[in-house]
Design a protein around this motif. Structure first.
Motif, PDB file in Angstrom:
ATOM      1  N   ARG A 261       0.695  -1.187   0.007  1.00  0.00           N
ATOM      2  CA  ARG A 261       0.029   0.121   0.050  1.00  0.00           C
ATOM      3  C   ARG A 261       1.005   1.213   0.129  1.00  0.00           C
ATOM      4  O   ARG A 261       1.727   1.361   0.842  1.00  0.00           O
ATOM      5  CB  ARG A 261      -1.077   0.073   1.259  1.00  0.00           C
ATOM      6  CG  ARG A 261      -2.110  -1.288   1.260  1.00  0.00           C
ATOM      7  CD  ARG A 261      -3.034  -0.855   1.971  1.00  0.00           C
ATOM      8  NE  ARG A 261      -3.808   0.067   2.075  1.00  0.00           N
ATOM      9  CZ  ARG A 261      -4.834   0.401   1.590  1.00  0.00           C
ATOM     10  NH1 ARG A 261      -5.355  -0.600   0.776  1.00  0.00           N
ATOM     11  NH2 ARG A 261      -5.691   1.629   1.554  1.00  0.00           N
ATOM     12  N   LEU A 262       0.677   2.026  -1.126  1.00  0.00           N
ATOM     13  CA  LEU A 262       1.293   3.171  -1.158  1.00  0.00           C
ATOM     14  C   LEU A 262       0.600   4.156  -1.877  1.00  0.00           C
ATOM     15  O   LEU A 262      -0.394   3.865  -2.549  1.00  0.00           O
ATOM     16  CB  LEU A 262       2.760   3.009  -2.029  1.00  0.00           C
ATOM     17  CG  LEU A 262       3.826   2.294  -1.587  1.00  0.00           C
ATOM     18  CD1 LEU A 262       4.904   1.685  -2.754  1.00  0.00           C
ATOM     19  CD2 LEU A 262       4.531   2.645  -0.655  1.00  0.00           C
ATOM     20  N   TRP A 263       1.147   5.496  -1.859  1.00  0.00           N
ATOM     21  CA  TRP A 263       0.347   6.664  -2.164  1.00  0.00           C
ATOM     22  C   TRP A 263       0.979   6.856  -3.963  1.00  0.00           C
ATOM     23  O   TRP A 263       1.899   6.681  -4.140  1.00  0.00           O
ATOM     24  CB  TRP A 263       0.761   7.976  -1.528  1.00  0.00           C
ATOM     25  CG  TRP A 263       0.143   7.918  -0.240  1.00  0.00           C
ATOM     26  CD1 TRP A 263       0.612   7.329   0.830  1.00  0.00           C
ATOM     27  CD2 TRP A 263      -1.270   8.393   0.333  1.00  0.00           C
ATOM     28  NE1 TRP A 263      -0.131   7.673   1.985  1.00  0.00           N
ATOM     29  CE2 TRP A 263      -1.392   8.466   1.563  1.00  0.00           C
ATOM     30  CE3 TRP A 263      -2.084   9.209  -0.586  1.00  0.00           C
ATOM     31  CZ2 TRP A 263      -2.426   8.935   2.234  1.00  0.00           C
ATOM     32  CZ3 TRP A 263      -3.449   9.724   0.047  1.00  0.00           C
ATOM     33  CH2 TRP A 263      -3.408   9.552   1.451  1.00  0.00           C
ATOM     34  N   VAL A 264      -0.243   6.955  -4.906  1.00  0.00           N
ATOM     35  CA  VAL A 264       0.152   6.738  -6.134  1.00  0.00           C
ATOM     36  C   VAL A 264      -0.374   8.225  -6.710  1.00  0.00           C
ATOM     37  O   VAL A 264      -1.509   8.508  -6.407  1.00  0.00           O
ATOM     38  CB  VAL A 264      -0.599   5.560  -6.902  1.00  0.00           C
ATOM     39  CG1 VAL A 264      -0.001   5.595  -8.310  1.00  0.00           C
ATOM     40  CG2 VAL A 264       0.187   4.197  -6.052  1.00  0.00           C
ATOM     41  N   THR A 265       0.547   8.638  -7.374  1.00  0.00           N
ATOM     42  CA  THR A 265       0.109   9.948  -8.152  1.00  0.00           C
ATOM     43  C   THR A 265       0.366  10.219  -9.686  1.00  0.00           C
ATOM     44  O   THR A 265       1.705   9.283 -10.010  1.00  0.00           O
ATOM     45  CB  THR A 265       0.732  11.174  -7.566  1.00  0.00           C
ATOM     46  OG1 THR A 265       0.146  11.088  -6.149  1.00  0.00           O
ATOM     47  CG2 THR A 265       0.207  12.326  -8.309  1.00  0.00           C
ATOM     48  N   MET A 266      -0.205  10.430 -10.508  1.00  0.00           N
ATOM     49  CA  MET A 266      -0.030  10.729 -11.879  1.00  0.00           C
ATOM     50  C   MET A 266       0.240  11.985 -12.363  1.00  0.00           C
ATOM     51  O   MET A 266      -0.846  12.885 -11.798  1.00  0.00           O
ATOM     52  CB  MET A 266      -1.102   9.942 -12.704  1.00  0.00           C
ATOM     53  CG  MET A 266      -1.229   8.454 -12.546  1.00  0.00           C
ATOM     54  SD  MET A 266      -2.727   7.687 -13.218  1.00  0.00           S
ATOM     55  CE  MET A 266      -2.304   8.095 -15.188  1.00  0.00           C
ATOM     56  N   SER A 267       0.869  12.298 -13.140  1.00  0.00           N
ATOM     57  CA  SER A 267       1.104  13.870 -13.644  1.00  0.00           C
ATOM     58  C   SER A 267       1.493  13.997 -15.082  1.00  0.00           C
ATOM     59  O   SER A 267       2.171  12.922 -15.667  1.00  0.00           O
ATOM     60  CB  SER A 267       2.052  14.692 -12.652  1.00  0.00           C
ATOM     61  OG  SER A 267       2.038  14.637 -11.319  1.00  0.00           O
ATOM     62  N   ARG A 268       1.158  15.099 -15.580  1.00  0.00           N
ATOM     63  CA  ARG A 268       1.434  15.262 -16.785  1.00  0.00           C
ATOM     64  C   ARG A 268       2.811  16.172 -16.928  1.00  0.00           C
ATOM     65  O   ARG A 268       2.998  16.988 -16.048  1.00  0.00           O
ATOM     66  CB  ARG A 268       0.543  16.171 -17.703  1.00  0.00           C
ATOM     67  CG  ARG A 268      -0.959  15.398 -17.902  1.00  0.00           C
ATOM     68  CD  ARG A 268      -1.772  16.565 -18.742  1.00  0.00           C
ATOM     69  NE  ARG A 268      -3.083  16.140 -18.705  1.00  0.00           N
ATOM     70  CZ  ARG A 268      -3.795  15.209 -19.436  1.00  0.00           C
ATOM     71  NH1 ARG A 268      -2.913  14.661 -20.429  1.00  0.00           N
ATOM     72  NH2 ARG A 268      -4.927  15.202 -19.468  1.00  0.00           N
ATOM     73  N   ILE A 280       3.076  11.197 -19.329  1.00  0.00           N
ATOM     74  CA  ILE A 280       2.472  10.835 -18.131  1.00  0.00           C
ATOM     75  C   ILE A 280       3.518  10.413 -17.078  1.00  0.00           C
ATOM     76  O   ILE A 280       3.938   9.232 -17.608  1.00  0.00           O
ATOM     77  CB  ILE A 280       1.426   9.987 -18.308  1.00  0.00           C
ATOM     78  CG1 ILE A 280       0.160  10.795 -19.174  1.00  0.00           C
ATOM     79  CG2 ILE A 280       0.916   9.567 -17.003  1.00  0.00           C
ATOM     80  CD1 ILE A 280      -0.959   9.793 -19.279  1.00  0.00           C
ATOM     81  N   TRP A 281       3.990  10.737 -16.016  1.00  0.00           N
ATOM     82  CA  TRP A 281       4.653  10.193 -15.151  1.00  0.00           C
ATOM     83  C   TRP A 281       3.822   9.791 -14.123  1.00  0.00           C
ATOM     84  O   TRP A 281       3.052  10.562 -13.430  1.00  0.00           O
ATOM     85  CB  TRP A 281       5.622  11.359 -14.530  1.00  0.00           C
ATOM     86  CG  TRP A 281       6.368  12.090 -15.483  1.00  0.00           C
ATOM     87  CD1 TRP A 281       6.182  12.757 -16.808  1.00  0.00           C
ATOM     88  CD2 TRP A 281       7.837  11.765 -15.822  1.00  0.00           C
ATOM     89  NE1 TRP A 281       7.092  12.982 -17.524  1.00  0.00           N
ATOM     90  CE2 TRP A 281       8.242  12.591 -16.767  1.00  0.00           C
ATOM     91  CE3 TRP A 281       8.807  11.170 -14.842  1.00  0.00           C
ATOM     92  CZ2 TRP A 281       9.820  12.594 -17.249  1.00  0.00           C
ATOM     93  CZ3 TRP A 281      10.122  11.290 -15.168  1.00  0.00           C
ATOM     94  CH2 TRP A 281      10.590  11.984 -16.427  1.00  0.00           C
ATOM     95  N   SER A 282       4.052   8.691 -13.642  1.00  0.00           N
ATOM     96  CA  SER A 282       3.411   7.827 -12.372  1.00  0.00           C
ATOM     97  C   SER A 282       4.549   7.642 -11.324  1.00  0.00           C
ATOM     98  O   SER A 282       5.461   7.229 -11.638  1.00  0.00           O
ATOM     99  CB  SER A 282       2.958   6.470 -12.853  1.00  0.00           C
ATOM    100  OG  SER A 282       1.964   6.604 -13.609  1.00  0.00           O
ATOM    101  N   VAL A 283       4.266   8.173 -10.046  1.00  0.00           N
ATOM    102  CA  VAL A 283       5.254   8.205  -8.973  1.00  0.00           C
ATOM    103  C   VAL A 283       4.540   7.584  -7.756  1.00  0.00           C
ATOM    104  O   VAL A 283       3.057   7.983  -7.586  1.00  0.00           O
ATOM    105  CB  VAL A 283       5.731   9.653  -8.724  1.00  0.00           C
ATOM    106  CG1 VAL A 283       6.441  10.163  -9.735  1.00  0.00           C
ATOM    107  CG2 VAL A 283       4.687  10.555  -8.333  1.00  0.00           C
ATOM    108  N   ILE A 284       5.206   6.926  -6.939  1.00  0.00           N
ATOM    109  CA  ILE A 284       4.940   6.356  -5.825  1.00  0.00           C
ATOM    110  C   ILE A 284       5.421   7.061  -4.527  1.00  0.00           C
ATOM    111  O   ILE A 284       6.633   7.268  -4.835  1.00  0.00           O
ATOM    112  CB  ILE A 284       4.936   4.701  -5.957  1.00  0.00           C
ATOM    113  CG1 ILE A 284       6.422   4.203  -5.907  1.00  0.00           C
ATOM    114  CG2 ILE A 284       4.062   3.999  -6.820  1.00  0.00           C
ATOM    115  CD1 ILE A 284       6.841   2.849  -5.919  1.00  0.00           C
TER     116      ILE A 284
END
Length: 308
Positions: A261-268, A280-284
């Motif tokens: 379980r981690l925080w997931v964010t997607m950004s342009r 698109i960049w996905s980071v945890i």
């Protein structure tokens, strides 16, 4: 080697140097001067402080060739020797220096790492980045200290391509352990923020970072599956709402093979190499994301990073 005032100007793609080597340098105070100015006495003091075991002749040789490297901006032995008058004698001196058993290349990152960490403020966040640099068959795994918008290498290990085959992750974990063993002698784990690119995340790395109590933000591949709205789906299948530049998926299970379980964010993010096209960049992350100054974005190429 630290040299106060070494800066890179991206507009002219040139290095501007004003060398005043000292044990009291300021990492965040660059001075742009086109003509190198080297103070041998201060350089000698720095070398003696960095290598206290070296005797007089060794210190003299190191100072001579370090000054030549700074001035010429090259590691070519023949060119460095041409600066010393008697070229044949200089080549022999340089060869003896390079083959000195006490100057083990594997020890130098430790010395340099300690000198850099000694100069850090006693409070505030310390941003660390880990990355691979590849040239031909030479692979360099680097741990860098983020100073402003620049990544300054403070620890590294070099490997041949044949050595890494099937062992890359093992070496990555070993380097992270060794580097942070040094870093934690000068910095509390709670002050560290680690960033890494999408080739690094895996189960063993997350377990190691949790054991070391290191907070991190890591870019991940779009092909990785996450458990979103009670279904496993690839990150690159998720879409943004309208023209939104960011989408927070919340704290969800990441990676179907080894759920965590981690925080997931997607950004342009704009890709300068692709004529400004958006990617698109996905980071945890171990916790919720907040905005950071733009200087932090260079670590991963994303606009939103971590500060908690």
């Amino acid at each position: 080697m630290f040299a106060r005032g070494i800066t890179f100007d991206p507009d002219i793609e040139a290095l501007s140097i004003n060398v005043r080597v000292s044990t009291s340098y300021d990492l965040c105070d660059p001075v742009r001067v086109k003509t190198p100015e080297i103070e041998p006495i201060r350089l000698k003091e720095y070398i003696k402080n960095l290598l206290p075991w070296a005797h007089g002749h060794q210190v003299k040789s190191i100072v001579t060739f370090v000054a030549a490297i700074i001035e010429r901006q090259t590691g070519n032995q023949a060119e460095l020797a041409r600066m010393q008058g008697n070229q044949e004698a200089a080549v022999k001196r340089l060869s003896r220096l390079i083959h000195n058993e006490r100057l083990n290349p594997k020890d130098f990152p430790d010395w340099l790492c300690r000198k850099a960490l000694e100069r850090l403020p006693r409070t505030g966040l310390v941003r660390i980045a880990i990355d691979w640099t590849i040239e031909d068959e030479q692979h360099l795994l680097t741990i860098s200290l983020i100073v402003g918008r620049r990544a300054m290498p403070i620890f590294w290990r070099a490997y041949g391509q044949s050595v890494l085959k099937g062992r890359t992750k093992r070496y990555e974990l070993a380097v992270v352990k060794r580097a942070f063993k040094l870093i934690f002698q000068y910095v509390e784990p709670s002050r560290v923020r680690l960033t890494a690119d999408r080739g690094f995340p895996d189960k063993d790395l997350f377990e190691l970072l949790d054991r070391l109590k290191i907070k991190y933000i890591i870019r991940v591949k779009g092909s990785t599956k996450v458990n979103y709205q009670e279904a496993w789906i690839k990150l690159n299948r998720l879409r943004f709402q309208g023209n939104a530049r960011r989408r927070n998926l919340g704290r969800i299970e990441y990676c179907q093979d080894a759920p965590r379980r981690l925080w997931v964010t997607m950004s342009r993010a704009r890709d300068k190499k692709a004529n400004g096209a958006s990617g698109i960049w996905s980071v945890i992350c171990h916790c919720a994301l907040r905005e950071l100054p733009k200087s932090t974005a260079s670590d991963l190429g994303a606009k939103k990073l971590l500060e908690t």
